[in-house]
Design a protein around this motif. Structure first.
Motif, mmCIF file in Angstrom:
data_model
loop_
_atom_site.group_PDB
_atom_site.id
_atom_site.type_symbol
_atom_site.label_atom_id
_atom_site.label_comp_id
_atom_site.label_asym_id
_atom_site.label_seq_id
_atom_site.Cartn_x
_atom_site.Cartn_y
_atom_site.Cartn_z
ATOM 1 N N TRP A 74 70.153 53.020 51.768
ATOM 2 C CA TRP A 74 69.228 53.856 52.522
ATOM 3 C C TRP A 74 69.901 54.315 53.810
ATOM 4 C CZ3 TRP A 74 64.520 55.618 51.080
ATOM 5 C CH2 TRP A 74 63.834 54.949 50.062
ATOM 6 N N ASP A 75 69.735 55.587 54.163
ATOM 7 C CA ASP A 75 70.115 56.109 55.468
ATOM 8 C C ASP A 75 68.837 56.402 56.242
ATOM 9 O OD1 ASP A 75 72.758 56.000 54.889
ATOM 10 O OD2 ASP A 75 73.085 58.159 54.769
ATOM 11 N N PHE A 76 68.683 55.785 57.425
ATOM 12 C CA PHE A 76 67.565 56.063 58.310
ATOM 13 C C PHE A 76 68.050 56.978 59.431
ATOM 14 C CE2 PHE A 76 64.152 53.185 57.022
ATOM 15 C CZ PHE A 76 64.806 52.333 56.155
ATOM 16 N N ALA A 77 67.249 57.968 59.767
ATOM 17 C CA ALA A 77 67.580 58.858 60.872
ATOM 18 C C ALA A 77 66.319 59.147 61.668
ATOM 19 C CB ALA A 77 68.195 60.155 60.356
ATOM 20 N N GLY A 78 66.481 59.401 62.969
ATOM 21 C CA GLY A 78 65.349 59.770 63.797
ATOM 22 C C GLY A 78 65.080 58.769 64.888
ATOM 23 N N ASP A 79 63.851 58.789 65.393
ATOM 24 C CA ASP A 79 63.448 57.882 66.468
ATOM 25 C C ASP A 79 62.998 56.566 65.845
ATOM 26 O OD1 ASP A 79 64.035 59.777 68.337
ATOM 27 O OD2 ASP A 79 61.994 60.559 68.441
ATOM 28 N N ILE A 80 63.970 55.744 65.510
ATOM 29 C CA ILE A 80 63.723 54.540 64.738
ATOM 30 C C ILE A 80 63.184 53.433 65.636
ATOM 31 C CG2 ILE A 80 64.767 52.817 63.231
ATOM 32 C CD1 ILE A 80 67.011 54.929 62.718
ATOM 33 N N GLN A 81 62.065 52.846 65.224
ATOM 34 C CA GLN A 81 61.517 51.692 65.914
ATOM 35 C C GLN A 81 61.959 50.446 65.158
ATOM 36 O OE1 GLN A 81 59.792 52.087 68.768
ATOM 37 N NE2 GLN A 81 60.146 54.293 68.547
ATOM 38 N N TRP A 82 62.754 49.596 65.809
ATOM 39 C CA TRP A 82 63.283 48.428 65.113
ATOM 40 C C TRP A 82 62.280 47.292 65.113
ATOM 41 C CZ3 TRP A 82 66.988 49.318 61.934
ATOM 42 C CH2 TRP A 82 67.752 50.461 62.151
ATOM 43 N N ASP A 83 62.112 46.688 63.987
ATOM 44 C CA ASP A 83 61.113 45.645 63.762
ATOM 45 C C ASP A 83 61.328 44.471 64.708
ATOM 46 O OD1 ASP A 83 59.329 43.825 62.771
ATOM 47 O OD2 ASP A 83 60.342 43.542 60.846
#
Length: 339
Positions: A74-83
């Protein structure tokens, strides 16, 4: 192939960034287009993992099932909120390998050397959280940052099987073994075939199920630990390391294990899986001092007992670590400590 800790980490990022939001679902590659249409525009209501399988539920009662297999990511992009649940007890993110997204990690006991621990393979180059906020992070067995995107949403890179998109976050899937939309009954069928997963609820019944299954099988324990119907999430790295930590010959039939030994394997898997989820690293060496711990987090060669150490002296007895093929996979073990 990503092992159980990686899939749980990915699932938690979906929970933090997608659950409760309407999600646009598409298939830039085209192979997933008909299934994508079934959940496009729906609100994601749950993100759940069992072993190496991930399930994303949508408000219309359908689920996206993904198994990354050998090549998926998986590639995540953007304003990622980390758990936040991946943070360590001292409030910092653990020694993860998500470059560009996490706080610096510290060695045990919170030493005054609070500088980031940089993995020599580039898996763990850390910067402050939110630098940059709009980032691109690959999550598979190794979680590595890509270049920040100049446009939103970012252009698909490579053969993207499925794209999940909100106003703020994009997740691109490429190369999975399985990617399908199924109903709740089918989800239950898939999960029922899987062995227990400590991260999906470490209960006495789960432990007993594992112990009972292993102790009635004539199959060697090295194969049983990799059998996802016996126990979920264990792959080649954890298999080799768990057997060494138990000082157990990998060719021992399951039915020859004592109950104490079988329970010990389950409890060690509970321990190692928790560490893997929290840190993003398959750290399998315990009781290291601060310097040794930092070295191990920086370099895989310093954080395993036997994995990928064929021909090198055993860290305990000096005997050369053996590499053999078993069940089509590489097996690493010490012929003396595990005799």
């Amino acid at each position: 192939m990503p092992e159980g800790h990686s899939v749980h980490r990915i699932t938690r990022q979906f929970a933090a960034n997608f659950v409760g939001r309407a999600v646009s679902v598409s298939s830039p590659q085209g192979r997933f287009a008909s299934d994508a249409a079934l959940i496009d525009g729906q609100v994601m209501t749950d993100a759940h993992a069992v072993g190496k399988q991930m399930f994303l539920e949508f408000a219309n009662g359908l689920w996206l099932r993904v198994h990354l297999g050998m090549y998926g990511a998986w590639d995540f992009a953007g304003d990622i909120q980390w758990d936040a649940t991946l943070a360590s007890a001292n409030g910092r993110m653990g020694q993860t390998n998500q470059r560009g997204t996490v706080l610096p990690a510290v060695s045990p006991g919170g030493s005054d050397e609070d500088a980031p621990i940089l993995d020599s393979a580039g898996e763990n180059s850390l910067h402050s959280i939110g630098a940059p906020r709009r980032t691109r992070v690959r999550m598979a067995e190794s979680e590595k940052a890509q270049s920040p995107s100049e446009t939103w949403p970012p252009e698909p890179v490579g053969q993207v099987r499925a794209r999940l998109l909100t106003d703020e976050v994009c997740a691109d899937l490429r190369g999975p073994t399985a990617c399908e939309v199924i109903d709740a009954a089918r989800v239950a069928e898939v999960i029922d075939r899987l062995g227990p997963d400590p991260a999906d609820g470490d209960t006495p019944d789960d432990e007993q199920r594992f112990v009972s299954t292993v102790r009635r099988k004539p199959t060697v324990i090295a194969l049983l630990l990799m059998d996802q119907t016996v126990v979920s999430g264990i792959g080649n790295v954890y298999r080799a390391e768990m057997l060494y930590r138990a000082r157990l010959n990998p060719h021992t039939p399951g039915r020859q294990l004592t109950e104490e030994t079988a329970r010990g394997l389950w409890r060690d898997w509970v321990h190692l899986l928790r560490l893997g989820i929290e840190t993003g690293q398959m750290m399998t060496m315990d009781d290291l001092d601060a310097d040794a711990y930092r070295a191990a987090m920086a370099n895989r060669a310093d954080r395993h007992w036997v994995y990928k150490r064929e021909g090198l002296p055993c860290r305990t007895c000096g005997t050369h670590i053996v590499l053999e093929e078993l069940g089509g996979r590489k097996l690493y073990w010490c012929p003396r400590c595990q005799a």
